[in-house]
Design an enzyme around this catalytic site. Structure first.
Site, PDB file in Angstrom:
ATOM      1  N   LYS A  40     -10.649  -4.422   2.853  1.00  0.00           N
ATOM      2  CA  LYS A  40     -10.792  -3.670   1.599  1.00  0.00           C
ATOM      3  C   LYS A  40      -9.913  -4.242   0.478  1.00  0.00           C
ATOM      4  O   LYS A  40      -9.104  -3.546  -0.129  1.00  0.00           O
ATOM      5  CB  LYS A  40     -10.466  -2.197   1.819  1.00  0.00           C
ATOM      6  CG  LYS A  40     -11.364  -1.497   2.835  1.00  0.00           C
ATOM      7  CD  LYS A  40     -10.992  -0.028   2.970  1.00  0.00           C
ATOM      8  CE  LYS A  40     -11.893   0.704   3.943  1.00  0.00           C
ATOM      9  NZ  LYS A  40     -11.624   0.326   5.352  1.00  0.00           N
ATOM     10  N   PHE A  41     -10.100  -5.510   0.181  1.00  0.00           N
ATOM     11  CA  PHE A  41      -9.298  -6.155  -0.857  1.00  0.00           C
ATOM     12  C   PHE A  41      -9.464  -5.441  -2.204  1.00  0.00           C
ATOM     13  O   PHE A  41     -10.577  -5.124  -2.629  1.00  0.00           O
ATOM     14  CB  PHE A  41      -9.701  -7.622  -1.009  1.00  0.00           C
ATOM     15  CG  PHE A  41      -9.444  -8.453   0.213  1.00  0.00           C
ATOM     16  CD1 PHE A  41      -8.184  -8.502   0.788  1.00  0.00           C
ATOM     17  CD2 PHE A  41     -10.467  -9.191   0.796  1.00  0.00           C
ATOM     18  CE1 PHE A  41      -7.938  -9.276   1.909  1.00  0.00           C
ATOM     19  CE2 PHE A  41     -10.232  -9.969   1.921  1.00  0.00           C
ATOM     20  CZ  PHE A  41      -8.967 -10.010   2.479  1.00  0.00           C
TER      21      PHE A  41
END
EC number: 4.1.1.23
Length: 245
Positions: free
Chosen positions: A66-67
């Site tokens: 989940k950058f």
């Protein structure tokens, strides 16, 4: 014509709450599994080496980190993540159009540099632990939850991403807006009788697929089952029965 996915191809087993040795030992007992999810906890504790270990077992990897950062940082992270051989990689849709587009391009470059196929980037919309009330009270977002998810999914599609992550509750509306091959990957999957834990927007495997989900992420109902192999087989059977109906 693309062949329909098998039940095993549609189920992604989340290796959450495990150390490297535990994760590898666990998955070695489930030879029918095709996909695994590596999230922040396992990746931070074990590093990218665990991805190589899992790929050696013939598994496909959903790298769910989940950058969410500035465009250049997300692009650099996705370039490296793609070089590790993950087939699916997540970024937060809220990072914005520039970050999403740059991340997609960087992931393709990173995979090509090591002779791998480009991964599919998925935009995370609204986490399954959130509900409408918290969205309004804590983030001051006036949109309905469904509208928020649809807006973020559209942003992902316009930015060239291959799909998004959403709860099963939003899948039906999203599928009408985004036909296949745009992937809708859904956590919050709970077979009949399973505890909800910290998930709020949940659905059964068959119901989520009937709504239009592409793949399902399922963790504790299988990883914490008394007999994980039997729990996985039950999920596959539910999907098979849905396909026959």
């Amino acid at each position: 014509m693309t062949s329909p996915l098998t039940p095993a191809d549609q189920l992604i087993i989340a290796l959450d709450g495990m150390e490297r040795a535990e994760a590898l030992a666990f998955i070695s007992k489930l030879p029918e599994v095709s996909w695994v999810k590596v999230g922040l906890e396992l990746f931070v504790s074990a590093g990218p080496e665990v991805l190589a270990d899992l790929r050696e077992q013939g598994l496909q990897i959903f790298l769910d980190l989940k950058f969410h950062d500035i465009p250049a940082t997300i692009a650099g992270a996705c370039r490296r993540a793609a070089s590790f051989g993950a087939e699916l990689i997540t970024v937060h849709a809220c990072a914005g159009r520039a970050a999403l587009a740059e991340a997609q391009a960087a992931a393709c470059e990173g995979a090509a540099e090591v002779g791998l196929s480009a991964p599919r980037l998925l935009a995370v919309t609204v986490l399954t632990s959130w509900d409408q009330k918290r969205l309004a009270n804590e983030l001051c977002i006036p949109q309905s939850l469904q509208a928020r998810v649809e807006w973020l999914a559209e942003l992902a599609a316009e930015s060239g991403l291959g799909g998004c992550v959403c709860s099963p509750w939003e899948v039906s509306g999203l599928r009408r807006l985004h036909p296949s091959p745009f992937e809708l990957v859904t956590p919050g999957i709970r077979p009949s009788g399973a505890e909800l834990a910290d998930q709020v927007r949940v659905m059964s495997p068959a119901a989520a697929l009937n709504a239009g989900a592409s793949r399902l992420v399922i963790g504790r109902p299988i990883t914490r089952a008394v007999d994980p192999a039997e729990a996985f087989a039950r999920c596959c059977l539910e999907i098979e029965q849905r396909q026959l109906d």
